[in-house]
Motif scaffolding. Structure first.
Motif, short mmCIF file in Angstrom:
data_model
loop_
_atom_site.label_atom_id
_atom_site.label_comp_id
_atom_site.label_asym_id
_atom_site.label_seq_id
_atom_site.Cartn_x
_atom_site.Cartn_y
_atom_site.Cartn_z
N SER A 1 -52.53 36.03 -5.41
CA SER A 1 -51.81 36.94 -4.52
C SER A 1 -50.75 37.70 -5.30
N TYR A 2 -50.54 38.95 -4.92
CA TYR A 2 -49.60 39.83 -5.63
C TYR A 2 -48.70 40.56 -4.65
N SER A 3 -47.47 40.80 -5.08
CA SER A 3 -46.49 41.58 -4.33
C SER A 3 -45.82 42.51 -5.34
N ILE A 4 -46.31 43.73 -5.41
CA ILE A 4 -45.92 44.68 -6.45
C ILE A 4 -44.79 45.59 -5.95
N THR A 5 -43.78 45.73 -6.78
CA THR A 5 -42.69 46.68 -6.53
C THR A 5 -42.47 47.49 -7.80
N GLY A 6 -41.77 48.59 -7.67
CA GLY A 6 -41.50 49.44 -8.83
C GLY A 6 -40.06 49.92 -8.81
N LEU A 7 -39.54 50.21 -9.97
CA LEU A 7 -38.18 50.71 -10.13
C LEU A 7 -38.23 51.98 -10.96
N THR A 8 -37.58 53.03 -10.50
CA THR A 8 -37.55 54.29 -11.23
C THR A 8 -36.62 54.14 -12.43
N ILE A 9 -37.14 54.37 -13.64
CA ILE A 9 -36.37 54.27 -14.88
C ILE A 9 -35.92 55.65 -15.34
#
Length: 159
Positions: free
Chosen positions: A117-125
């Motif tokens: 199972s995966y829970s993907i998030t992203g952060l703007t660099i």
């Protein structure tokens, strides 16, 4: 004192009654899923992106439209890494995510994932334009058996 305790209790009850942020389900092999992001330090607006894999797959992330944005990608809060370093020459591919992923001027990344199972998030660099649109996809990693291999197995079974 009783009024204050009642007020605090009511406030806590109201806060716990708020709906939790809804996750966005990502279909495996469903193509690109557009995501929106803001200034440096902000996350993707539709996160977390959740999915469960029964076999190996690849997570792909790409910037789109104007080049110049870069992201750090996380799974359950643990960093998977950064997307590639983009150029910022004013090029624009619009919403053609395949073209952006294939062109080194746009920031992109690819990660091999196992079953689970995966829970993907992203952060703007990086974001010279103060936000925009990117995309992600999860593609299964089925490796077709070559015809020669199938013929070999059939021949061995025949012997």
């Amino acid at each position: 004192m009783i009024f204050r305790n009642a007020f605090v209790g009511a406030a806590l009850a109201a806060l716990t009654a708020l709906p939790a942020a809804a996750a966005t389900a990502v279909p495996v092999d469903g193509g690109w899923l557009a995501v929106y992001f803001g200034n440096v330090g902000s996350g993707f607006s539709e996160e977390p992106f959740t999915f469960t894999l029964t076999r190996a797959a690849t997570l792909k992330v790409t910037d789109a439209f104007a080049d110049g944005d870069q992201f750090e990608i996380f799974n359950f809060g643990a960093s998977l890494g950064l997307t590639s370093t983009p150029t910022n020459d004013g090029a624009n591919v619009g919403g053609d995510f395949d073209a952006a992923f294939a062109d080194a001027r746009w920031s992109s990344g690819m990660w091999a994932l196992g079953a689970g199972s995966y829970s993907i998030t992203g952060l703007t660099i990086l974001s010279p334009y103060g936000g925009g649109e990117a995309a992600l996809m999860v593609a299964s990693s089925d490796v077709p058996l070559p015809a020669a291999g199938l013929m070999l197995m059939t021949g061995l079974a025949g012997i």
